[in-house]
Design a protein around this motif. Sequence first.
Motif, PDB file in Angstrom:
ATOM      1  N   LYS A  18       0.846  -1.186   0.000  1.00  0.00           N
ATOM      2  CA  LYS A  18       0.000   0.000   0.000  1.00  0.00           C
ATOM      3  C   LYS A  18       0.886   1.242   0.000  1.00  0.00           C
ATOM      4  N   PRO A  19       0.529   2.242  -0.800  1.00  0.00           N
ATOM      5  CA  PRO A  19       1.327   3.474  -0.788  1.00  0.00           C
ATOM      6  C   PRO A  19       1.093   4.265   0.495  1.00  0.00           C
ATOM      7  N   ARG A  20       2.161   4.830   1.005  1.00  0.00           N
ATOM      8  CA  ARG A  20       2.089   5.683   2.192  1.00  0.00           C
ATOM      9  C   ARG A  20       2.754   6.996   1.825  1.00  0.00           C
ATOM     10  N   TYR A  21       2.260   8.077   2.381  1.00  0.00           N
ATOM     11  CA  TYR A  21       2.710   9.406   1.992  1.00  0.00           C
ATOM     12  C   TYR A  21       3.251  10.159   3.207  1.00  0.00           C
ATOM     13  N   TYR A  22       4.408  10.811   3.007  1.00  0.00           N
ATOM     14  CA  TYR A  22       5.094  11.492   4.104  1.00  0.00           C
ATOM     15  C   TYR A  22       5.503  12.896   3.693  1.00  0.00           C
ATOM     16  N   ILE A  23       5.538  13.780   4.670  1.00  0.00           N
ATOM     17  CA  ILE A  23       6.074  15.124   4.499  1.00  0.00           C
ATOM     18  C   ILE A  23       7.154  15.304   5.559  1.00  0.00           C
ATOM     19  N   SER A  24       8.366  15.688   5.100  1.00  0.00           N
ATOM     20  CA  SER A  24       9.489  15.942   6.005  1.00  0.00           C
ATOM     21  C   SER A  24       9.760  17.435   6.041  1.00  0.00           C
ATOM     22  N   PHE A  25      10.090  17.934   7.225  1.00  0.00           N
ATOM     23  CA  PHE A  25      10.364  19.364   7.368  1.00  0.00           C
ATOM     24  C   PHE A  25      11.183  19.602   8.637  1.00  0.00           C
ATOM     25  N   LEU A  26      11.733  20.801   8.737  1.00  0.00           N
ATOM     26  CA  LEU A  26      12.442  21.227   9.947  1.00  0.00           C
ATOM     27  C   LEU A  26      11.553  22.197  10.704  1.00  0.00           C
ATOM     28  N   ASP A  27      11.476  22.045  12.022  1.00  0.00           N
ATOM     29  CA  ASP A  27      10.677  22.987  12.805  1.00  0.00           C
ATOM     30  C   ASP A  27      11.496  24.244  13.104  1.00  0.00           C
ATOM     31  N   GLY A  28      10.971  25.124  13.914  1.00  0.00           N
ATOM     32  CA  GLY A  28      11.622  26.391  14.229  1.00  0.00           C
ATOM     33  C   GLY A  28      12.963  26.253  14.922  1.00  0.00           C
ATOM     34  N   GLN A  29      13.205  25.113  15.557  1.00  0.00           N
ATOM     35  CA  GLN A  29      14.488  24.872  16.226  1.00  0.00           C
ATOM     36  C   GLN A  29      15.403  23.998  15.363  1.00  0.00           C
ATOM     37  N   ALA A  30      15.066  23.859  14.080  1.00  0.00           N
ATOM     38  CA  ALA A  30      15.841  23.066  13.106  1.00  0.00           C
ATOM     39  C   ALA A  30      15.864  21.582  13.454  1.00  0.00           C
ATOM     40  N   ILE A  31      14.819  21.101  14.090  1.00  0.00           N
ATOM     41  CA  ILE A  31      14.692  19.678  14.408  1.00  0.00           C
ATOM     42  C   ILE A  31      13.887  19.033  13.280  1.00  0.00           C
ATOM     43  N   PRO A  32      14.428  17.988  12.646  1.00  0.00           N
ATOM     44  CA  PRO A  32      13.700  17.359  11.538  1.00  0.00           C
ATOM     45  C   PRO A  32      12.499  16.546  12.031  1.00  0.00           C
ATOM     46  N   HIS A  33      11.423  16.612  11.251  1.00  0.00           N
ATOM     47  CA  HIS A  33      10.209  15.846  11.543  1.00  0.00           C
ATOM     48  C   HIS A  33       9.728  15.203  10.253  1.00  0.00           C
TER      49      HIS A  33
END
Length: 95
Positions: A18-33
Amino acid sequence: MADKTAIYILREKTADGKPRYYISFLDGQAIPHEVEVSHAVFQEMGDFVKKERNLQRWTERHVEQSQLSETTLHKRALKPPDNVEDTVLTNLYNQ
C-alpha cells in the motif's frame, strides 16, 4: 519531490503493498520531523509545490527583469569587469 529551495520534502513509500505518503520538514528549532499524511493532503501539497514553482518562474521572467540595476547585473556577471584602479595599473605596466 525534492527541491533545494523547499522548506519541506514530499515522499511516497510503499509498505505492505500500500502506498504511504510522508512530508518531512524542519521545525523552528531546526529539528527534523516526518509526518505521514493522507493521499489527499499529499496531492494538495504536490499541487502547491507546482503552483509555487510556476509563480517563482513567472516572477523571475517578468517582475525581476524590470528591477535589475547596474549593481545587480554586476553581481550576476560571470567575469566581473576590473575596477578602474586595476585597469589603470595594467595600462601603466604594459607601456
